[in-house]
Design a protein around this motif. Structure first.
Motif, PDB file in Angstrom:
ATOM      1  N   MET A  19       0.818  -1.210   0.000  1.00 48.62           N
ATOM      2  CA  MET A  19       0.000   0.000   0.000  1.00 48.62           C
ATOM      3  C   MET A  19       0.854   1.263   0.000  1.00 48.62           C
ATOM      4  O   MET A  19       0.513   2.254  -0.660  1.00 48.62           O
ATOM      5  CB  MET A  19      -1.002  -0.024   1.167  1.00 48.62           C
ATOM      6  N   ILE A  20       1.976   1.250   0.705  1.00 50.49           N
ATOM      7  CA  ILE A  20       2.840   2.430   0.720  1.00 50.49           C
ATOM      8  C   ILE A  20       3.529   2.601  -0.631  1.00 50.49           C
ATOM      9  O   ILE A  20       3.709   3.732  -1.107  1.00 50.49           O
ATOM     10  CB  ILE A  20       3.856   2.341   1.871  1.00 50.49           C
ATOM     11  N   GLU A  22       2.234   1.713  -3.499  1.00 52.12           N
ATOM     12  CA  GLU A  22       1.182   2.206  -4.395  1.00 52.12           C
ATOM     13  C   GLU A  22       0.913   3.686  -4.174  1.00 52.12           C
ATOM     14  O   GLU A  22       0.711   4.450  -5.138  1.00 52.12           O
ATOM     15  CB  GLU A  22      -0.105   1.397  -4.174  1.00 52.12           C
ATOM     16  N   SER A  23       0.923   4.117  -2.933  1.00 51.67           N
ATOM     17  CA  SER A  23       0.615   5.523  -2.627  1.00 51.67           C
ATOM     18  C   SER A  23       1.798   6.451  -2.891  1.00 51.67           C
ATOM     19  O   SER A  23       1.633   7.670  -2.967  1.00 51.67           O
ATOM     20  CB  SER A  23       0.183   5.671  -1.172  1.00 51.67           C
ATOM     21  N   LYS A  24       2.994   5.843  -2.981  1.00 54.98           N
ATOM     22  CA  LYS A  24       4.237   6.613  -3.160  1.00 54.98           C
ATOM     23  C   LYS A  24       4.525   7.530  -1.975  1.00 54.98           C
ATOM     24  O   LYS A  24       5.311   8.489  -2.083  1.00 54.98           O
ATOM     25  CB  LYS A  24       4.210   7.423  -4.470  1.00 54.98           C
ATOM     26  N   SER A  25       3.904   7.260  -0.853  1.00 51.30           N
ATOM     27  CA  SER A  25       4.199   8.003   0.376  1.00 51.30           C
ATOM     28  C   SER A  25       3.657   7.207   1.561  1.00 51.30           C
ATOM     29  O   SER A  25       2.765   6.368   1.409  1.00 51.30           O
ATOM     30  CB  SER A  25       3.570   9.402   0.346  1.00 51.30           C
ATOM     31  N   GLY A  26       4.206   7.496   2.720  1.00 49.67           N
ATOM     32  CA  GLY A  26       3.752   6.786   3.916  1.00 49.67           C
ATOM     33  C   GLY A  26       4.914   6.482   4.840  1.00 49.67           C
ATOM     34  O   GLY A  26       6.049   6.919   4.607  1.00 49.67           O
ATOM     35  N   HIS A  27       4.638   5.727   5.886  1.00 50.36           N
ATOM     36  CA  HIS A  27       5.616   5.473   6.937  1.00 50.36           C
ATOM     37  C   HIS A  27       5.800   3.965   7.144  1.00 50.36           C
ATOM     38  O   HIS A  27       5.126   3.363   7.991  1.00 50.36           O
ATOM     39  CB  HIS A  27       5.171   6.133   8.241  1.00 50.36           C
ATOM     40  N   ALA A  69      -0.403   4.657  10.427  1.00 54.90           N
ATOM     41  CA  ALA A  69      -1.722   4.199   9.988  1.00 54.90           C
ATOM     42  C   ALA A  69      -1.681   2.940   9.116  1.00 54.90           C
ATOM     43  O   ALA A  69      -2.587   2.101   9.208  1.00 54.90           O
ATOM     44  CB  ALA A  69      -2.438   5.329   9.237  1.00 54.90           C
ATOM     45  N   PRO A  70      -0.663   2.742   8.252  1.00 58.55           N
ATOM     46  CA  PRO A  70      -0.660   1.524   7.434  1.00 58.55           C
ATOM     47  C   PRO A  70      -0.742   0.231   8.237  1.00 58.55           C
ATOM     48  O   PRO A  70      -1.396  -0.722   7.805  1.00 58.55           O
ATOM     49  CB  PRO A  70       0.650   1.619   6.648  1.00 58.55           C
ATOM     50  N   VAL A  71      -0.104   0.170   9.408  1.00 58.70           N
ATOM     51  CA  VAL A  71      -0.188  -1.068  10.185  1.00 58.70           C
ATOM     52  C   VAL A  71      -1.604  -1.262  10.727  1.00 58.70           C
ATOM     53  O   VAL A  71      -2.102  -2.394  10.818  1.00 58.70           O
ATOM     54  CB  VAL A  71       0.853  -1.107  11.324  1.00 58.70           C
ATOM     55  N   LEU A  72      -2.283  -0.172  11.066  1.00 58.28           N
ATOM     56  CA  LEU A  72      -3.665  -0.296  11.539  1.00 58.28           C
ATOM     57  C   LEU A  72      -4.577  -0.714  10.394  1.00 58.28           C
ATOM     58  O   LEU A  72      -5.385  -1.643  10.547  1.00 58.28           O
ATOM     59  CB  LEU A  72      -4.131   1.024  12.138  1.00 58.28           C
ATOM     60  N   TYR A  73      -4.463  -0.064   9.242  1.00 57.55           N
ATOM     61  CA  TYR A  73      -5.311  -0.408   8.101  1.00 57.55           C
ATOM     62  C   TYR A  73      -5.088  -1.858   7.671  1.00 57.55           C
ATOM     63  O   TYR A  73      -6.044  -2.589   7.389  1.00 57.55           O
ATOM     64  CB  TYR A  73      -5.018   0.514   6.918  1.00 57.55           C
ATOM     65  N   ALA A  74      -3.835  -2.261   7.596  1.00 56.18           N
ATOM     66  CA  ALA A  74      -3.530  -3.627   7.154  1.00 56.18           C
ATOM     67  C   ALA A  74      -4.059  -4.656   8.147  1.00 56.18           C
ATOM     68  O   ALA A  74      -4.545  -5.721   7.756  1.00 56.18           O
ATOM     69  CB  ALA A  74      -2.026  -3.792   6.957  1.00 56.18           C
ATOM     70  N   THR A  75      -3.981  -4.340   9.432  1.00 54.34           N
ATOM     71  CA  THR A  75      -4.506  -5.252  10.458  1.00 54.34           C
ATOM     72  C   THR A  75      -6.028  -5.322  10.390  1.00 54.34           C
ATOM     73  O   THR A  75      -6.616  -6.412  10.474  1.00 54.34           O
ATOM     74  CB  THR A  75      -4.055  -4.805  11.858  1.00 54.34           C
ATOM     75  N   LEU A  76      -6.672  -4.180  10.243  1.00 56.21           N
ATOM     76  CA  LEU A  76      -8.137  -4.160  10.139  1.00 56.21           C
ATOM     77  C   LEU A  76      -8.606  -4.908   8.898  1.00 56.21           C
ATOM     78  O   LEU A  76      -9.644  -5.575   8.915  1.00 56.21           O
ATOM     79  CB  LEU A  76      -8.641  -2.719  10.115  1.00 56.21           C
ATOM     80  N   LEU A  90      -4.673   3.985  -0.220  1.00 61.25           N
ATOM     81  CA  LEU A  90      -4.005   4.738   0.839  1.00 61.25           C
ATOM     82  C   LEU A  90      -3.553   6.108   0.359  1.00 61.25           C
ATOM     83  O   LEU A  90      -2.890   6.234  -0.671  1.00 61.25           O
ATOM     84  CB  LEU A  90      -2.789   3.951   1.348  1.00 61.25           C
ATOM     85  N   ARG A  91      -3.935   7.147   1.092  1.00 61.75           N
ATOM     86  CA  ARG A  91      -3.496   8.530   0.868  1.00 61.75           C
ATOM     87  C   ARG A  91      -3.976   9.134  -0.451  1.00 61.75           C
ATOM     88  O   ARG A  91      -3.548  10.230  -0.812  1.00 61.75           O
ATOM     89  CB  ARG A  91      -1.969   8.626   0.951  1.00 61.75           C
ATOM     90  N   LYS A  92      -4.857   8.450  -1.154  1.00 64.49           N
ATOM     91  CA  LYS A  92      -5.341   8.997  -2.420  1.00 64.49           C
ATOM     92  C   LYS A  92      -6.556   9.890  -2.177  1.00 64.49           C
ATOM     93  O   LYS A  92      -7.287   9.738  -1.195  1.00 64.49           O
ATOM     94  CB  LYS A  92      -5.674   7.874  -3.396  1.00 64.49           C
ATOM     95  N   LEU A  93      -6.766  10.821  -3.091  1.00 64.67           N
ATOM     96  CA  LEU A  93      -7.862  11.777  -2.969  1.00 64.67           C
ATOM     97  C   LEU A  93      -9.198  11.047  -2.866  1.00 64.67           C
ATOM     98  O   LEU A  93      -9.515  10.198  -3.688  1.00 64.67           O
ATOM     99  CB  LEU A  93      -7.870  12.720  -4.177  1.00 64.67           C
ATOM    100  N   GLY A  94      -9.964  11.361  -1.833  1.00 60.54           N
ATOM    101  CA  GLY A  94     -11.275  10.757  -1.650  1.00 60.54           C
ATOM    102  C   GLY A  94     -11.261   9.428  -0.922  1.00 60.54           C
ATOM    103  O   GLY A  94     -12.321   8.880  -0.599  1.00 60.54           O
ATOM    104  N   SER A  95     -10.085   8.895  -0.620  1.00 62.80           N
ATOM    105  CA  SER A  95      -9.995   7.606   0.064  1.00 62.80           C
ATOM    106  C   SER A  95     -10.348   7.752   1.544  1.00 62.80           C
ATOM    107  O   SER A  95     -10.080   8.778   2.173  1.00 62.80           O
ATOM    108  CB  SER A  95      -8.585   7.031  -0.066  1.00 62.80           C
TER     109      SER A  95
END
Length: 275
Positions: A19-20, A22-27, A69-76, A90-95
């Motif tokens: 997901m990170i 794909e989004s080209k940004s994140g932690h 947030a990626p670890v929370l989203y992936a776990t959920l 992830l991190r895309k407009l409207g997501s």
């Protein structure tokens, strides 16, 4: 049980990387370090599922280090709360899956977080509310170690002890790194155990990647009455992806396609070793 948890953890790590990328940004770094903690909480410890999501007596989780947030989203998603295909938004407009978790967009996110120190403060409020209502809810929160440099954290810690919140458990994702480098170089936070003890907390120290140690610590926390528990979890930033491990440069850097493929291959090799 532990093999099932390991399998979930590998799936979660793969989704974090995917997901990170794909989004080209994140932690990625601080998301990967917390995987075992969230895996155990959502698949073994917490009383939370689709059937009781509207029941105020279920358990609650607050991601105080909201940038992970990626670890929370992936776990959920692994738990079935978020469709798998949504992760790639992830991190895309409207997501619904923005860079920090938003409780208005995702029902199962209990508290919107982002500004460091505010998450644990909200967790303290949830735990106080549970005490007032005399229900059986337990509240869990995850802090970053760099987050402990925020004064708001210690105000919350003081309040939690004052109100004897034995229904509150805080994990510290103690990977020793933050965006600007080593904790010790940026702003020293040691000795964590003695600091929390002096604020009136029950303190446990574990290997944050060992499911058995996580289990034992959470069981011990339930036996403590009259004070909150902090579990200082020694972890590795970027855990599971060799070129990210213990590298502060991966705090907030997205992998390239080639790096993603390398990471996924490593994680699949890890799965073979768990079978």
């Amino acid at each position: 049980m532990y093999k099932n948890l390991q399998n979930h953890a590998i799936n979660i790590r793969k989704n974090i990387v995917e997901m990170i990328t794909e989004s080209k940004s994140g932690h990625p770094g601080g998301s990967l370090s917390a995987v075992e903690i969230l895996t155990y909480l959502y698949f073994e410890e917490m009383n939370i599922n689709e059937a009781n999501i509207d029941n105020k007596e279920r358990d609650y989780f607050v991601l105080s280090k909201g940038h992970a947030a990626p670890v929370l989203y992936a776990t959920l998603s692994e738990k079935g709360f978020i469709p798998q295909e949504d992760l790639m938004t992830l991190r895309k407009l409207g997501s619904k899956l923005q860079g920090h978790p938003d409780s208005k967009k995702i029902k199962v996110v209990d508290i919107a977080t982002g500004s460091l120190g505010q998450g644990i403060s909200n967790a303290v409020g949830l735990a106080i509310g549970s005490k007032i209502d005399n229900d059986n809810s337990r509240v869990y929160t995850l802090l970053g170690d760099g987050e402990l440099q925020e004064g708001l954290v210690w105000e919350a810690a003081m309040s939690a002890a004052h109100y004897k919140l034995d229904n509150l458990v805080a994990f510290v994702d103690y990977n020793k790194l933050q965006i600007d480098g080593n904790n010790d170089d940026v702003m020293g936070i040691k000795p964590l155990d003695k600091k929390f003890e002096s604020f009136g907390w029950n303190v446990l120290i574990i290997d944050g990647h060992d499911f058995k140690e996580i289990e034992c610590a959470l069981n011990q926390a339930k036996e403590i009455k009259g004070k909150p528990t902090v579990i200082i979890a020694n972890t590795v930033k970027g855990k599971g992806v060799s070129f990210m491990e213990n590298n502060a440069g991966w705090h907030g850097t997205a992998p390239s396609i080639e790096q993603r493929d390398m990471a996924i291959n490593e994680l699949e090799e890890m799965r073979k070793g768990c079978l």
